[in-house]
Design a protein around this motif. Sequence first.
Motif, PDB file in Angstrom:
ATOM      1  N   GLY A   1       3.502   5.234 -11.089  1.00 35.48           N
ATOM      2  CA  GLY A   1       2.889   5.368 -10.033  1.00 35.48           C
ATOM      3  C   GLY A   1       2.264   4.534  -9.852  1.00 35.48           C
ATOM      4  O   GLY A   1       2.132   3.375 -10.298  1.00 35.48           O
TER       5      GLY A   1
ATOM      6  N   GLY B   1      -9.969   6.434  -9.377  1.00 32.76           N
ATOM      7  CA  GLY B   1     -10.045   5.099  -9.584  1.00 32.76           C
ATOM      8  C   GLY B   1      -8.460   5.490 -10.341  1.00 32.76           C
ATOM      9  O   GLY B   1      -7.997   6.455 -11.219  1.00 32.76           O
TER      10      GLY B   1
ATOM     11  N   LEU C   1       3.760   0.999 -10.793  1.00 35.85           N
ATOM     12  CA  LEU C   1       3.370   0.322 -12.154  1.00 35.85           C
ATOM     13  C   LEU C   1       4.670   0.982 -13.008  1.00 35.85           C
ATOM     14  O   LEU C   1       4.680   2.332 -13.038  1.00 35.85           O
TER      15      LEU C   1
ATOM     16  N   THR D   1      -9.104  -7.225  -9.817  1.00 39.97           N
ATOM     17  CA  THR D   1      -7.988  -6.374  -9.818  1.00 39.97           C
ATOM     18  C   THR D   1      -7.369  -6.880  -8.627  1.00 39.97           C
ATOM     19  O   THR D   1      -6.295  -6.752  -8.155  1.00 39.97           O
ATOM     20  N   PRO D   2      -7.928  -6.484  -7.321  1.00 40.03           N
ATOM     21  CA  PRO D   2      -7.671  -6.865  -6.172  1.00 40.03           C
ATOM     22  C   PRO D   2      -7.369  -8.021  -5.604  1.00 40.03           C
ATOM     23  O   PRO D   2      -5.364  -8.270  -5.555  1.00 40.03           O
TER      24      PRO D   2
ATOM     25  N   TYR E   1      -1.236   0.622  -2.739  1.00 38.29           N
ATOM     26  CA  TYR E   1      -1.525   0.197  -4.508  1.00 38.29           C
ATOM     27  C   TYR E   1       0.050  -0.256  -4.157  1.00 38.29           C
ATOM     28  O   TYR E   1       0.847  -0.218  -3.624  1.00 38.29           O
TER      29      TYR E   1
ATOM     30  N   TYR F   1      -3.655  -8.150  -7.903  1.00 36.48           N
ATOM     31  CA  TYR F   1      -2.710  -7.743  -7.642  1.00 36.48           C
ATOM     32  C   TYR F   1      -1.786  -8.717  -6.250  1.00 36.48           C
ATOM     33  O   TYR F   1      -1.159  -8.304  -6.210  1.00 36.48           O
TER      34      TYR F   1
HETATM   35  O1  C5P Z   1      -7.500   2.706  -8.278  1.00 35.81           O
HETATM   36  P1  C5P Z   1      -8.726   1.915  -8.858  1.00 35.81           P
HETATM   37  O2  C5P Z   1      -9.836   1.658  -7.211  1.00 35.81           O
HETATM   38  O3  C5P Z   1      -9.005   1.479  -9.884  1.00 35.81           O
HETATM   39  O4  C5P Z   1      -7.541  -0.101  -7.922  1.00 35.81           O
HETATM   40  C1  C5P Z   1      -8.143  -1.124  -7.230  1.00 35.81           C
HETATM   41  C2  C5P Z   1      -7.410  -1.818  -6.614  1.00 35.81           C
HETATM   42  O5  C5P Z   1      -6.497  -2.388  -7.474  1.00 35.81           O
HETATM   43  C3  C5P Z   1      -7.318  -1.026  -5.767  1.00 35.81           C
HETATM   44  O6  C5P Z   1      -7.821  -1.053  -4.241  1.00 35.81           O
HETATM   45  C4  C5P Z   1      -5.705  -1.925  -5.232  1.00 35.81           C
HETATM   46  O7  C5P Z   1      -6.358  -3.338  -4.898  1.00 35.81           O
HETATM   47  C5  C5P Z   1      -5.558  -2.075  -6.719  1.00 35.81           C
HETATM   48  N1  C5P Z   1      -4.123  -1.256  -7.489  1.00 35.81           N
HETATM   49  C6  C5P Z   1      -2.759  -1.532  -7.041  1.00 35.81           C
HETATM   50  N2  C5P Z   1      -1.891  -1.044  -7.259  1.00 35.81           N
HETATM   51  C7  C5P Z   1      -2.465  -0.159  -8.480  1.00 35.81           C
HETATM   52  C8  C5P Z   1      -3.772  -0.148  -8.825  1.00 35.81           C
HETATM   53  C9  C5P Z   1      -4.674  -0.887  -8.018  1.00 35.81           C
HETATM   54  O8  C5P Z   1      -2.734  -2.493  -6.390  1.00 35.81           O
HETATM   55  N3  C5P Z   1      -1.107   0.753  -8.922  1.00 35.81           N
END
Ligand code: C5P
Length: 319
Positions: free
Chosen positions: A153, A137, A31, A180-181, A28, A184
């Motif tokens: 975090g 999530g 942030l 989203t992935p 992750y 990132y």
């Molecule tokens: O936590 P969540 O399932 O919503 O996150 C989706 C994707 O977003 C994660 O698999 C990751 O690739 C990315 N992510 C991240 N860093 C974060 C939140 C999300 O890299 N702080």
Amino acid sequence: MPVRRASLRSLAKINLGLHVLHKRSDGYHELRTIFHTISLADRVDVEFSPGRGARIELESGIDVPHDDNLVTRAAQLLFDRLNIRGHARFGLNKRIPMGGGLGGGSSNAAAVLLALPVLAGRRPSLELLQEWAAQLGSDVPFFLYGGAALGLGRGNELYPLPESPELPILLITPGIHVSTPEAYRALSRSLTPELPSCIMSSFQTFAWRLGQWSPGGFGQTGNDFEDAVFRRRPVLGAIKRKLLRQGASPALMSGSGSAVFGVFEKPEARDRARAEFVKEQTFPGKLVSRKTYRRMWMRQLAEHRTDSNTWPPQSRYAK
Ligand code: C5P
């Protein structure tokens, strides 16, 4: 035993500033963000009948596999952890665009975490709910609190921020789905933390100004996803510039996109700006404070909760 019913508003969020620092060893990213609930909402209807066995049903107009939906995942988690027995039925009426950085799915999951224990006669602590929310999530824990919050975090470590007035906002959703992935990955952040002092000073100033809003606005803030996402989708950058020209302060992309929003001083200014966006889908709304968010939750669970004002709402069916 009669069926216990609740009709829930599940609000969307925007990020009033979002900085992605470095990649962490768990994959992750670290942030610094400011979340704010807004008035755009899905509706989640819940029916719970106590009984033997454990059955979860979901009716929704959207094409998401049953076991991949955050509503059913949240319900399954609660059935398992709280040893709930009975039949839970959910009806999901979506208004929050998906893939827009507005946290719709996360909000739906948090709505289940707040409501189902109350209907099912369980009283999990806020700490437990927060832990389970983070398993579902990164954005889910925020919706257990609402209002204005600082997210650290993964975005799941939250602290309350001073609240601004519930200012008018305009959301523009051009129908572009951003993964989203992928967003990132496009940032190509390394594992090594960089000293964030220069970025963080404007972010800090913004956070301090939140509770002291005055005409003229909050000023501008940043979203680190904008450069990479706007490069691929120039139309989003054009929307942001147009919002700024219309007097929005700030105008920003939410989360990893693609929704872009503007905060305005007066509803009339927001409505004038809205008239300029004829091709895109627009949602006029407002910022929703923590106080309003909690009142809304207390009201929508009134029939099933105790009279106590403690947060989260407490079930009156708990033994
Ligand atoms: O936590 P969540 O399932 O919503 O996150 C989706 C994707 O977003 C994660 O698999 C990751 O690739 C990315 N992510 C991240 N860093 C974060 C939140 C999300 O890299 N702080």
